[in-house]
Design a protein around this motif. Structure first.
Motif, short mmCIF file in Angstrom:
data_model
loop_
_atom_site.label_atom_id
_atom_site.label_comp_id
_atom_site.label_asym_id
_atom_site.label_seq_id
_atom_site.Cartn_x
_atom_site.Cartn_y
_atom_site.Cartn_z
N VAL A 8 0.85 -1.20 0.00
CA VAL A 8 0.00 0.00 0.00
C VAL A 8 0.88 1.25 0.00
CG1 VAL A 8 -1.65 1.37 1.34
CG2 VAL A 8 -1.95 -1.11 1.13
N SER A 9 1.90 1.22 0.86
CA SER A 9 2.79 2.37 1.01
C SER A 9 3.51 2.69 -0.29
CB SER A 9 3.80 2.10 2.13
OG SER A 9 4.60 3.22 2.37
N ASP A 10 4.04 1.65 -0.93
CA ASP A 10 4.76 1.87 -2.20
C ASP A 10 3.83 2.45 -3.26
OD1 ASP A 10 7.04 0.88 -1.10
OD2 ASP A 10 6.83 -1.15 -1.93
N PHE A 11 2.61 1.90 -3.33
CA PHE A 11 1.65 2.37 -4.33
C PHE A 11 1.27 3.84 -4.10
CE2 PHE A 11 -2.73 2.93 -5.84
CZ PHE A 11 -2.57 2.58 -7.19
N ILE A 12 0.96 4.17 -2.82
CA ILE A 12 0.52 5.54 -2.50
C ILE A 12 1.66 6.53 -2.71
CG2 ILE A 12 -0.19 7.05 -0.58
CD1 ILE A 12 -1.93 4.73 0.43
N GLU A 13 2.87 6.13 -2.38
CA GLU A 13 4.03 7.03 -2.57
C GLU A 13 4.19 7.40 -4.04
OE1 GLU A 13 7.86 6.33 -0.88
OE2 GLU A 13 7.02 5.82 1.08
N LYS A 14 3.95 6.46 -4.95
CA LYS A 14 4.07 6.75 -6.39
C LYS A 14 3.00 7.77 -6.80
CE LYS A 14 5.95 2.25 -7.73
NZ LYS A 14 5.64 0.93 -8.34
N ILE A 15 1.78 7.62 -6.27
CA ILE A 15 0.70 8.59 -6.57
C ILE A 15 1.10 9.97 -6.04
CG2 ILE A 15 -1.75 9.13 -6.28
CD1 ILE A 15 -1.33 6.51 -7.75
N LEU A 16 1.66 9.99 -4.83
CA LEU A 16 2.07 11.26 -4.20
C LEU A 16 3.16 11.94 -5.02
CD1 LEU A 16 2.11 13.26 -1.82
CD2 LEU A 16 3.71 11.72 -0.65
N GLU A 17 4.17 11.15 -5.42
CA GLU A 17 5.27 11.71 -6.22
C GLU A 17 4.74 12.31 -7.52
OE1 GLU A 17 8.07 8.58 -6.74
OE2 GLU A 17 8.70 8.60 -4.63
N SER A 18 3.80 11.63 -8.13
CA SER A 18 3.21 12.12 -9.39
C SER A 18 2.47 13.42 -9.16
CB SER A 18 2.26 11.05 -9.95
OG SER A 18 1.56 11.56 -11.05
N SER A 19 1.70 13.49 -8.06
CA SER A 19 0.93 14.70 -7.75
C SER A 19 1.86 15.89 -7.52
CB SER A 19 0.07 14.45 -6.51
OG SER A 19 -0.56 15.63 -6.10
N LEU A 20 2.92 15.68 -6.74
CA LEU A 20 3.84 16.78 -6.43
C LEU A 20 4.66 17.19 -7.66
CD1 LEU A 20 5.07 15.64 -2.88
CD2 LEU A 20 3.50 17.51 -3.43
#
Length: 775
Positions: free
Chosen positions: A666-678
């Motif tokens: 979950v953490s790895d997946f959400i971090e990728k979404i976060l990086e994309s957003s930023l």
């Protein structure tokens, strides 16, 4: 030690009388160089004090006396100088302020209001300028609608600043909310002299300075609770501890509330807010008095300062108590607001490395000054022997007997054409005396909350022949009543004190108005068993005597009964001390937590690399994810999507192929979404410095929002834990335990806020300025 130094200062002062202006002015540079060389402090003190003494004479036309030099030495060595009214404390401060700024940088002379700060700056400031130093007027302009950081920076860049405690306090709070380094303006808090130190550190100690934010959602309980408490009977339905200012429902009162609101489980957590509003309504009705604690002006509830009757402009009671009073008085109920930042004067002045103070009445509270602030009190003898006569106190059973006797004395003094100052304990008492004097045809001025705008003019006229001035407690404190030559010949100022005050200091301050600088003067004190301090603290003990003699107009001669006046005042003073100590203990908890918050803010403001900011955001994301998905039953595609939509990306669409069987996945997946957003935000801003500032702002907003919520919680906790004393639990221990629990909760909430703010905030650039809209 002080007398030895005084002799050497006197000797050098004689030499400086024949020195040219140029040589004397160059002494500032010489002294700075000597300080840098670590020359012996004693010799520097002697020379610096002699320099300022001569400068005072040349610039101000005032030559500090030996007593003023002794007072200045006491200040320099970190004491409180007790100097009587009229002994020239403003001049005394010039000597230690001059030397302390050479040693420490920016130093402060703190007064109790902006009028006094501006007055002393204008009167005294030129002596520092003549000696080559920069002096600033720190008072605020009431016409300034916008806080101007550049203006405040210019003030705080000065060597010596004249400022009020209120202005300094709010500046401290505003500086603590700065979003970038260039918006900060306060220097290091090294040294301050507090004028009227007992008023600032004792009388106003617990007053919270508050910066408020957006309104809370308004409760509809205020009017309902107000209606309910109006049908309750004291002792049967509720009990009141007037000493502690606490009020609570009895079992019968609780049953009444259950029936009135049709709520069988009133004391459950679900209805805690309603119960709290009932208690607030009771406090509004039974512990706060109209025209003593507040008045109504222009349809608004305005608080009164109990010690001097002034309106506390811009101050509201917190935690809904102000709104409860508004409901009681049937005026429009104002919105409760969120507290963004708060500090008491106790904690504000404990931030300074060194403190000293001046007052005419500090010695009686020396133990508290030493225990709380490590400030011993040095009593400085008057330059001229006091000629004031303090007449024997007249004690009466009833208010009407006391009123009759005191009015007769005022009338007698008026026929002698003596200037008279009448001291009352409240606004309503001052107006009652005014009405009686009007009926007798005695012209007078009245100085209370309703006439504070004319304060300086009223005080100015108070020393003239035949003038009568009625003042609440010590309104006008800090400004001297100058007696005309004609009035001196009539016997000087006569002070008439009309009730037993809550502490000895207030009485001494009132008496100190008469007989300044060796002038003649008299004080007359009247008290009765209906005075507030007697009713609040020893009523049961004197009830039988009161019932028997309440119609008597004769003074009380029974020594046992007369002793209760002193006893009541002693209890009142002890209660005041206990309340300040308790407040300090609560404040210490808040202060320690605020230090951690300030450390977090400082770290964010000082971030210089985008990678550093992103690291904090990713760390916050991990904390938030671990907290949300620690329970493996929540590891579902639907929950992950909900989390992302709520905290990172409003437009996220789930991928059915994704499987979430571990928190790490979950953490790895959400971090990728976060990086994309930023990354998208960084590309949109297209300026790394602006993007870094964006990240800083979103994190600072999260810190401030979290702290605002914690301050509100701590304020509510103070209210809640008081009642736990009935269960043999120490309120402060309960407060510390609960405060720590909620602080830990806030740490998780902070991580979540940092994540949401950085990912979901909307941004825009208008005319080169970054505009951020938070989720």
């Amino acid at each position: 030690m002080y007398n030895k130094l005084l002799k050497k200062i006197n000797k050098l002062s004689l030499e400086f009388k024949n020195v040219s202006d140029n040589i004397l002015q160059n002494k500032t540079k010489e002294l700075k160089e000597r300080i840098e060389r670590n020359d012996k402090e004693t010799s520097i003190i002697i020379e610096a004090f002699a320099v300022v003494r001569e400068a005072d004479k040349r610039v101000l036309g005032l030559y500090p006396t030996d007593e003023q030099i002794l007072g200045a030495l006491a200040l320099y060595f970190g004491n409180i100088s007790e100097m009587k009214t009229g002994e020239g404390k403003s001049l005394v401060a010039t000597l230690p302020l001059y030397l302390k700024t050479l040693y420490l940088g920016t130093v402060f002379l703190v007064t109790t209001n902006d009028y006094l700060a501006k007055r002393d700056y204008e009167r005294i400031g030129k002596v520092y300028q003549w000696l080559g130093l920069i002096v600033a007027d720190g008072s605020t302009d009431p016409d300034d609608e916008i806080f101007d950081v550049k203006k405040r920076k210019a003030v705080y860049d000065a060597d010596i600043i004249y400022i009020s405690n209120g202005t300094l306090g709010f500046d401290y709070l505003i500086d603590g909310l700065a979003e970038r380094q260039e918006e900060k303006f306060l220097p290091e808090l090294t040294y301050a002299i507090l004028d009227e130190v007992d008023e600032i550190l004792l009388d106003s100690a617990q007053m919270p300075l508050i910066i408020s934010g957006a309104p809370k959602v308004q409760s509809n309980y205020f009017l309902n609770s107000n209606s309910f408490v109006s049908i309750l009977n004291k002792e049967k339905d509720f009990k009141l501890d007037e000493e502690q200012k606490n009020v609570w429902l009895t079992e019968r009162g609780i049953e009444k509330a259950k029936k009135y609101f049709a709520i069988p489980k009133l004391l459950s957590n679900e209805y805690f807010s309603l119960y709290q509003h009932i208690i607030l309504a009771l406090k509004a009705h039974h512990t706060l008095k109209f025209e003593k604690d507040y008045l109504i002006e222009d349809g608004k509830v305005k608080l009164l300062d109990r010690k001097d009757g002034r309106i506390l402009e811009g101050s509201n009671l917190q935690n809904g108590l102000h709104q409860a009073i508004e409901a009681k008085e049937s005026v429009e109920i104002s919105n409760e607001t969120q507290v963004i930042s708060s500090i008491t004067y106790q904690n504000l002045f404990r931030q300074f490395k060194e403190l000293s103070g001046m007052s005419g009445t500090a010695k009686v509270a020396e133990d508290e000054f030493i225990n709380t602030y490590n400030l011993p009190v040095k009593v400085i003898k008057t330059h001229k022997k006091s000629n004031r006569v303090d007449h024997k106190i007249k004690s009466y059973t009833s208010f009407s007997a006391k009123l009759k006797a005191s009015i007769e004395k005022i009338s007698s003094l008026y026929t002698e054409r003596r200037p008279i100052l009448v001291i009352t304990g409240s606004v309503d008492a001052s107006e009652l005396y005014s009405m009686n004097l009007l009926n007798m045809g005695i012209p007078h001025n009245i100085l209370n909350a309703k006439s504070s705008s004319k304060e300086s003019q009223i005080i100015k006229e108070a020393g003239q022949v035949g003038s009568v001035t009625i003042a609440t407690s010590m309104a006008g404190r800090g400004t001297d009543i100058k007696i005309s030559e004609q009035a001196v010949q009539k016997g000087g100022l006569a002070v008439v004190i009309t009730e037993r005050m809550i502490n000895k200091r207030i009485e001494l301050q009132a008496k100190g108005r008469a007989g300044r600088q060796g002038e003649p003067g008299d004080t007359y004190t009247y008290e009765c068993l209906e005075d507030s301090v007697i009713k609040n603290f020893v009523q049961d003990s004197i009830q039988h005597y009161y019932d028997k003699y309440k119609r008597s107009l004769k003074p009380i001669k029974n020594h046992r009964v007369k002793n209760f006046f002193n006893k009541a005042q002693e209890i009142s003073e002890q209660k005041g001390f206990d309340e300040r100590l308790r407040s300090l203990q609560f404040d210490d908890v808040l202060r320690l937590q605020k230090e951690q918050v300030d450390k977090n803010r400082k770290e964010i403001i000082e971030i210089e690399e985008i990678s550093e900011a992103l690291m904090i955001i990713k760390r916050s994301a991990k904390i938030s994810i671990n907290k949300n998905f620690s329970n493996h039953s929540k590891l579902s595609s639907q929950n992950v999507q909900r989390f992302i939509l709520d905290t990172i990306d409003y437009n996220f669409k789930k991928d059915e192929k994704e499987k979430f069987n571990t928190v790490e996945r979950v953490s790895d997946f959400i971090e990728k979404i976060l990086e994309s957003s930023l990354r998208k935000k960084r590309e949109m801003i297209n300026d790394d410095e602006a993007f870094l500032q964006y990240l800083r702002i979103t994190m600072l907003k999260a810190v401030d929002t979290s702290w605002s919520k914690q301050v509100d919680t701590l304020n509510q906790l103070r209210f809640v834990v008081q009642s736990r004393s009935t269960a043999q639990k120490k309120p402060i221990t309960e407060f510390e335990k609960e405060a720590l629990k909620y602080f830990k909760i806030r740490q998780y909430e902070l991580a979540n806020l940092i994540l949401r703010n950085s990912a979901l905030s909307l941004l825009d650039i208008r005319k080169g300025e970054l505009i951020v809209t938070f989720p």
